[in-house]
Write a protein that holds these residues in place. Structure first.
Motif, mmCIF file in Angstrom:
data_model
loop_
_atom_site.group_PDB
_atom_site.id
_atom_site.type_symbol
_atom_site.label_atom_id
_atom_site.label_comp_id
_atom_site.label_asym_id
_atom_site.label_seq_id
_atom_site.Cartn_x
_atom_site.Cartn_y
_atom_site.Cartn_z
ATOM 1 N N VAL A 59 0.843 -1.198 0.000
ATOM 2 C CA VAL A 59 0.000 0.000 0.000
ATOM 3 C C VAL A 59 0.881 1.252 0.000
ATOM 4 C CG1 VAL A 59 -1.669 1.323 1.384
ATOM 5 C CG2 VAL A 59 -1.986 -1.125 1.074
ATOM 6 N N GLU A 60 1.917 1.246 0.838
ATOM 7 C CA GLU A 60 2.824 2.399 0.892
ATOM 8 C C GLU A 60 3.540 2.597 -0.432
ATOM 9 O OE1 GLU A 60 5.234 1.359 4.270
ATOM 10 O OE2 GLU A 60 3.904 2.392 5.669
ATOM 11 N N ASN A 61 4.035 1.510 -1.027
ATOM 12 C CA ASN A 61 4.751 1.602 -2.307
ATOM 13 C C ASN A 61 3.850 2.047 -3.447
ATOM 14 O OD1 ASN A 61 7.191 0.855 -1.170
ATOM 15 N ND2 ASN A 61 6.912 -1.311 -1.634
ATOM 16 N N ALA A 62 2.584 1.719 -3.368
ATOM 17 C CA ALA A 62 1.647 2.087 -4.429
ATOM 18 C C ALA A 62 1.176 3.534 -4.284
ATOM 19 C CB ALA A 62 0.446 1.142 -4.411
ATOM 20 N N GLY A 63 1.540 4.167 -3.178
ATOM 21 C CA GLY A 63 1.126 5.549 -2.979
ATOM 22 C C GLY A 63 -0.378 5.690 -2.773
ATOM 23 N N VAL A 64 -0.944 4.694 -2.137
ATOM 24 C CA VAL A 64 -2.382 4.686 -1.906
ATOM 25 C C VAL A 64 -2.738 5.744 -0.860
ATOM 26 C CG1 VAL A 64 -4.290 3.242 -1.076
ATOM 27 C CG2 VAL A 64 -2.587 2.285 -2.584
ATOM 28 N N ASP A 65 -3.946 6.191 -0.888
ATOM 29 C CA ASP A 65 -4.475 7.217 0.000
ATOM 30 C C ASP A 65 -4.157 6.913 1.464
ATOM 31 O OD1 ASP A 65 -6.729 8.452 1.719
ATOM 32 O OD2 ASP A 65 -6.960 9.437 -0.230
ATOM 33 N N GLN A 66 -3.940 7.966 2.241
ATOM 34 C CA GLN A 66 -3.609 7.842 3.664
ATOM 35 C C GLN A 66 -4.687 7.107 4.466
ATOM 36 O OE1 GLN A 66 -0.791 8.597 5.370
ATOM 37 N NE2 GLN A 66 0.107 8.982 3.370
ATOM 38 N N VAL A 67 -5.917 7.173 4.007
ATOM 39 C CA VAL A 67 -7.000 6.467 4.694
ATOM 40 C C VAL A 67 -6.725 4.965 4.696
ATOM 41 C CG1 VAL A 67 -9.465 5.903 4.604
ATOM 42 C CG2 VAL A 67 -8.697 8.243 4.163
ATOM 43 N N PHE A 68 -6.271 4.443 3.561
ATOM 44 C CA PHE A 68 -5.961 3.018 3.462
ATOM 45 C C PHE A 68 -4.742 2.668 4.316
ATOM 46 C CE2 PHE A 68 -8.174 3.742 -0.647
ATOM 47 C CZ PHE A 68 -9.265 2.942 -0.394
ATOM 48 N N LEU A 69 -3.744 3.562 4.310
ATOM 49 C CA LEU A 69 -2.563 3.331 5.148
ATOM 50 C C LEU A 69 -2.944 3.294 6.624
ATOM 51 C CD1 LEU A 69 0.198 5.572 3.529
ATOM 52 C CD2 LEU A 69 0.218 3.095 3.775
ATOM 53 N N GLY A 70 -3.768 4.229 7.032
ATOM 54 C CA GLY A 70 -4.212 4.273 8.418
ATOM 55 C C GLY A 70 -4.983 3.018 8.797
ATOM 56 N N ALA A 71 -5.840 2.557 7.898
ATOM 57 C CA ALA A 71 -6.616 1.342 8.158
ATOM 58 C C ALA A 71 -5.692 0.137 8.303
ATOM 59 C CB ALA A 71 -7.624 1.111 7.039
#
Length: 115
Positions: A59-71
């Motif tokens: 998720v971090e490498n894909a630059g996904v939205d912070q909401v997904f990172l937080g989840a």
């Protein structure tokens, strides 16, 4: 992976962690739980933490939205909390007092006179 895929994966992982948060403490509190059962449970929890770590890196490498990172972080923290509880329960097996003093029947078996 598309955003929907991340969301779907995280929702499944969150559901699994939520169910485990209810079941695992009950298992650990059961008076007849064995060290082997706890060890296997800890292995499963560790697998979940590893899977979340991999997912989090993706998720971090894909630059996904912070909401997904937080989840993803929240789910991993939930698993880590369960791992801590299981480790504490395992330690209870290691520190339980075992009375190794000879009993009256042991003395009779060894021919020791008791009065």
């Amino acid at each position: 992976m598309m955003t929907y895929d991340w969301q779907d994966t995280l929702l499944r992982e969150e559901d699994l962690a939520r169910r485990a948060a209810v079941i695992v403490p009950r298992m650990l509190a059961h008076p007849r739980v064995t060290l082997d059962q706890i060890s296997r449970l800890r292995g499963h929890i560790d697998d979940c933490i590893d899977r979340l770590g991999t997912l989090l890196a993706e998720v971090e490498n894909a630059g996904v939205d912070q909401v997904f990172l937080g989840a993803a972080h929240t789910i991993r923290n939930a698993w880590q909390s369960l791992a801590h509880k299981a480790a504490e329960r395992s330690r209870l097996f290691e520190t339980d007092f075992v009375d190794v003093r000879p009993t009256l029947s042991d003395n009779k078996d060894q021919g020791v006179a008791t009065h």
